[in-house]
Design a protein around this motif. Structure first.
Motif, mmCIF file in Angstrom:
data_model
loop_
_atom_site.group_PDB
_atom_site.id
_atom_site.type_symbol
_atom_site.label_atom_id
_atom_site.label_comp_id
_atom_site.label_asym_id
_atom_site.label_seq_id
_atom_site.Cartn_x
_atom_site.Cartn_y
_atom_site.Cartn_z
ATOM 1 N N SER A 217 1.060 -1.062 0.015
ATOM 2 C CA SER A 217 0.229 0.013 0.040
ATOM 3 C C SER A 217 0.858 1.303 0.134
ATOM 4 N N THR A 218 0.629 2.083 -0.836
ATOM 5 C CA THR A 218 1.527 3.512 -0.840
ATOM 6 C C THR A 218 0.430 4.620 -1.022
ATOM 7 N N VAL A 219 0.692 5.388 0.000
ATOM 8 C CA VAL A 219 0.019 6.758 0.002
ATOM 9 C C VAL A 219 1.004 7.881 -0.392
ATOM 10 N N ILE A 220 0.527 8.749 -1.103
ATOM 11 C CA ILE A 220 1.256 9.967 -1.552
ATOM 12 C C ILE A 220 0.582 11.345 -1.507
ATOM 13 N N LYS A 221 1.335 12.275 -0.843
ATOM 14 C CA LYS A 221 0.601 13.541 -0.977
ATOM 15 C C LYS A 221 1.659 14.546 -1.617
ATOM 16 N N ILE A 222 1.243 15.412 -2.683
ATOM 17 C CA ILE A 222 2.246 16.036 -3.514
ATOM 18 C C ILE A 222 1.854 17.612 -2.914
ATOM 19 N N ASP A 223 2.861 18.302 -2.691
ATOM 20 C CA ASP A 223 3.004 19.840 -2.983
ATOM 21 C C ASP A 223 3.856 20.191 -4.088
ATOM 22 N N ASP A 224 3.260 20.598 -5.250
ATOM 23 C CA ASP A 224 4.219 20.843 -6.462
ATOM 24 C C ASP A 224 3.811 22.434 -6.822
ATOM 25 N N ARG A 225 4.683 23.289 -6.292
ATOM 26 C CA ARG A 225 4.844 24.592 -6.337
ATOM 27 C C ARG A 225 6.109 25.232 -7.067
ATOM 28 N N GLY A 226 5.673 25.533 -8.186
ATOM 29 C CA GLY A 226 6.806 26.075 -9.042
ATOM 30 C C GLY A 226 7.612 27.190 -8.425
ATOM 31 N N GLY A 227 9.033 27.242 -8.814
ATOM 32 C CA GLY A 227 9.964 28.283 -8.207
ATOM 33 C C GLY A 227 10.277 28.200 -6.711
ATOM 34 N N VAL A 228 10.041 27.202 -6.229
ATOM 35 C CA VAL A 228 10.473 26.783 -4.820
ATOM 36 C C VAL A 228 11.552 25.743 -4.871
ATOM 37 N N THR A 229 12.529 26.457 -4.185
ATOM 38 C CA THR A 229 13.661 25.209 -3.923
ATOM 39 C C THR A 229 13.898 25.401 -2.259
ATOM 40 N N ASP A 230 14.343 24.340 -1.800
ATOM 41 C CA ASP A 230 14.829 24.057 -0.495
ATOM 42 C C ASP A 230 13.273 24.029 0.619
ATOM 43 N N GLY A 231 12.256 23.819 0.081
ATOM 44 C CA GLY A 231 11.040 23.729 0.522
ATOM 45 C C GLY A 231 11.068 23.140 1.695
ATOM 46 N N LEU A 232 11.727 21.853 1.991
ATOM 47 C CA LEU A 232 11.411 21.350 3.201
ATOM 48 C C LEU A 232 12.014 22.054 4.593
ATOM 49 N N THR A 233 13.054 22.543 4.133
ATOM 50 C CA THR A 233 13.725 23.326 5.188
ATOM 51 C C THR A 233 13.170 24.670 5.445
ATOM 52 N N ARG A 234 12.744 25.424 4.301
ATOM 53 C CA ARG A 234 12.097 26.649 4.467
ATOM 54 C C ARG A 234 10.706 26.532 5.089
ATOM 55 N N LYS A 235 9.755 25.701 4.861
ATOM 56 C CA LYS A 235 8.536 25.413 5.563
ATOM 57 C C LYS A 235 8.734 25.442 6.957
ATOM 58 N N MET A 236 9.572 24.452 7.471
ATOM 59 C CA MET A 236 9.763 24.206 8.812
ATOM 60 C C MET A 236 10.311 25.299 9.496
ATOM 61 N N ALA A 237 11.305 26.210 8.901
ATOM 62 C CA ALA A 237 12.008 27.391 9.471
ATOM 63 C C ALA A 237 11.026 28.445 9.689
ATOM 64 N N SER A 238 9.881 28.559 8.565
ATOM 65 C CA SER A 238 8.813 29.600 9.045
ATOM 66 C C SER A 238 7.945 29.167 10.049
ATOM 67 N N LEU A 239 7.476 27.784 10.044
ATOM 68 C CA LEU A 239 6.630 27.436 11.249
ATOM 69 C C LEU A 239 7.254 27.812 12.631
ATOM 70 N N GLU A 240 8.594 27.387 12.663
ATOM 71 C CA GLU A 240 9.603 27.520 14.014
ATOM 72 C C GLU A 240 9.359 29.012 14.530
ATOM 73 N N ARG A 241 9.480 29.777 13.282
ATOM 74 C CA ARG A 241 9.560 31.137 13.686
ATOM 75 C C ARG A 241 8.236 31.655 14.375
ATOM 76 N N ARG A 242 7.390 31.326 13.828
ATOM 77 C CA ARG A 242 5.906 31.630 14.226
ATOM 78 C C ARG A 242 5.645 31.012 15.888
ATOM 79 N N LEU A 243 6.148 29.782 15.986
ATOM 80 C CA LEU A 243 6.231 29.124 17.241
ATOM 81 C C LEU A 243 6.704 29.840 18.438
ATOM 82 N N THR A 244 7.859 30.628 18.026
ATOM 83 C CA THR A 244 8.873 31.057 18.931
ATOM 84 C C THR A 244 8.564 32.719 19.114
ATOM 85 N N ASP A 245 7.507 33.084 18.624
ATOM 86 C CA ASP A 245 7.037 34.485 18.518
ATOM 87 C C ASP A 245 6.108 34.807 19.815
#
Length: 97
Positions: free
Chosen positions: A69-97
């Protein structure tokens, strides 16, 4: 794009770690940015690269079970690189504010 996916062998019981490890080894060997947690592995790259890795990960699990069984969720957003790191950094900034 980022794809979060899980690959689960069916019919081999509750202990699936060895089969899942085979899939994660494929992702790690791919050279693509990735993260693995208790439920999913996320991998980042272009469509063809990511889909090829997911296909190979599924194939790596097949020797352990006749059914996979395979489950896949895709976020296909043009022009974005390093999304894995950037998404988490953005979330962490909001959690510490």
């Amino acid at each position: 794009m980022i794809a979060a996916f899980s690959v689960t062998p069916i019919g081999i019981g509750e202990e699936v770690a060895e089969a899942v490890a085979a899939a994660v080894k494929v992702v790690r060997a791919s050279g693509l940015p990735h993260r693995t947690d208790a439920m999913f592995t996320s991998v980042e790259g272009d469509w063809d690269e990511v889909m090829a890795v997911i296909k190979e990960a599924v194939e790596a699990v097949k020797p352990f079970a006749n059914r996979v069984s395979t489950v896949i969720k895709i976020d296909d957003r043009g022009g974005v690189t390093d999304g894995l790191t950037r998404k988490m950094a953005s979330l962490e900034r909001r959690l510490t504010d």
